[in-house]
Design an enzyme around this catalytic site. Structure first.
Site, PDB file in Angstrom:
ATOM      1  N   CYS A 240      -0.272   4.355   2.033  1.00  0.00           N
ATOM      2  CA  CYS A 240      -0.630   4.030   3.907  1.00  0.00           C
ATOM      3  C   CYS A 240       1.355   4.478   4.365  1.00  0.00           C
ATOM      4  O   CYS A 240       1.571   5.378   5.012  1.00  0.00           O
ATOM      5  CB  CYS A 240      -0.272   2.407   3.829  1.00  0.00           C
ATOM      6  SG  CYS A 240      -2.073   2.292   3.265  1.00  0.00           S
ATOM      7  N   ASP A 241       2.602   3.471   3.738  1.00  0.00           N
ATOM      8  CA  ASP A 241       3.180   3.795   3.463  1.00  0.00           C
ATOM      9  C   ASP A 241       4.417   3.770   2.501  1.00  0.00           C
ATOM     10  O   ASP A 241       5.817   4.662   3.132  1.00  0.00           O
ATOM     11  CB  ASP A 241       4.423   2.021   3.371  1.00  0.00           C
ATOM     12  CG  ASP A 241       3.359   1.403   4.247  1.00  0.00           C
ATOM     13  OD1 ASP A 241       3.071   1.738   5.273  1.00  0.00           O
ATOM     14  OD2 ASP A 241       3.517   0.311   4.084  1.00  0.00           O
TER      15      ASP A 241
ATOM     16  N   CYS B 179       0.586  -1.577   0.466  1.00  0.00           N
ATOM     17  CA  CYS B 179       0.068   0.029  -0.296  1.00  0.00           C
ATOM     18  C   CYS B 179       0.912   1.649   0.505  1.00  0.00           C
ATOM     19  O   CYS B 179       1.511   1.650   0.902  1.00  0.00           O
ATOM     20  CB  CYS B 179      -1.042   0.186   1.332  1.00  0.00           C
ATOM     21  SG  CYS B 179      -2.228   1.030   1.396  1.00  0.00           S
TER      22      CYS B 179
END
Ligand code: NAP
Length: 307
Positions: free
Chosen positions: A135-136, A132
């Site tokens: 997300c990261d 992701c």
């Protein structure tokens, strides 16, 4: 045990649209979701192909869909579904929380990222290996190199997104052409920070505590190289989240649920909608359409079988 007309499993675009249509049909519906609303949309940075929105962040779109379903009285339950069993004319949906007894069930569980399956992937997951970018990605601000694996829409879109952070993004693809939509390819090839390594696969992901490099094998020449990198983002397709319905409804060899055009499965009263069913185009708009169709025919099924 909670009783309702329709149990909807999954709160992505398919499930939330099914919820909206069930609510507007005055059916008592409960939507069960194990994680956050929105499914894959919740981890998409920007959506620009959902009609009516020139561009909208994935989490905002998911929130709007959830609020709209809620407005029409659909209940929500945070739980993981463990199985579905028949109970006379009803279906019992077993969950990690309260079970649900429903006249019809709509399975809208979507799909989850497929793993590469190479050495180092699971050991370094969360320590440089990610599925992701939204997300990261921010962890890789000013990183010298981040690797993205895959050649579909997700890999290409997320590789371009990661150039906001990393100085260089290396896309590694197993063939010499991409599967991604042309407009996404144009963005990728036009981005100076992206390098593409063709005809190559990852042999291993290496690092002691954090990702330090990947071993890359060219499948045409057989040559093997070590490419230093700080992160590896894997986008090699999806696996349908249908394990809990194995042996109950008919599926293809890859675990995608087989439906007819009313979204009905081979089990009376059980419908499937979205990325977890056999279909030609998996998009937010087609998932939403599936949800509407499933809810409409679930309502008709209930009318015919329960009066
Ligand atoms: P996908 O379209 O199935 O693409 C997977 C990619 O990974 C392919 O390029 C495939 O290579 C490669 N691959 C598969 N297994 C591999 C392996 N073991 N090692 C190396 N490479 C491997 O998956 P996706 O990109 O996640 O997209 C999933 C669905 O969501 C698609 O229907 C897509 O259109 C949709 N989506 C749409 C958007 C958008 O509209 N903006 C954004 C994201 C996703 P080959 O090409 O050689 O098979």
């Amino acid at each position: 045990m909670k009783e309702c007309d329709v149990a909807i499993i999954g709160a992505g675009p398919a499930g939330l649209t099914a919820a909206l249509y069930c609510g507007r049909a005055k059916l008592q519906a409960v939507c069960v979701e194990k994680s956050v609303n929105g499914g894959q949309v919740a981890s998409t940075e920007e959506v620009e192909n959902y009609p009516g929105f020139m561009a909208i962040s994935g989490p905002s779109l998911a929130e709007k869909m959830a609020k709209q379903a809620e407005k029409f009285g659909v209940g929500q339950q945070r739980a993981t579904v463990q199985g579905i069993t028949p109970d006379g004319r009803y279906w019992l949906v077993r969950t990690t929380s309260e079970g649900i007894k429903a006249k019809a069930v709509i399975i809208a569980t979507g799909a989850e990222p497929r793993l590469l399956g190479c050495p180092g992937e699971s050991d370094l997951r969360g320590r440089g290996v990610s599925y992701c970018a939204v997300c990261d990605g921010a962890f890789y601000e000013d990183a010298d190199n981040v690797v993205v694996v895959g050649g579909g829409d997700s890999a290409v879109e997320e590789a371009v997104f990661l150039t906001k952070f990393a100085r260089c993004v290396t896309l590694i693809h197993r063939r010499d052409s991409l599967r991604a939509a042309k407009i996404l390819q144009d963005r990728l090839f036009g981005n100076q920070r992206v390098k593409v390594v063709w005809n190559s696969v990852i042999g291993s992901i290496n690092g002691r505590d954090m990702v330090e490099s990947v071993t890359v094998r060219n499948i045409r020449t057989g040559s093997v190289d070590t490419l230093p990198c700080e992160g590896v983002f894997v986008y090699v397709g999806m696996t349908p989240q249908t394990g809990f319905a194995g042996g109950l409804v008919a599926m293809d060899d890859n675990g995608y649920i087989i439906t007819d055009e009313t979204m009905a499965t081979n089990m009376p009263g059980i419908f499937a909608a979205g990325d977890n069913r056999v279909k030609g185009l998996r998009q937010i708009v087609t998932a939403a359409a599936d949800g509407a169709v499933a809810a409409f025919f679930a309502a008709r099924y209930i009318e015919e079988h329960f009066g």
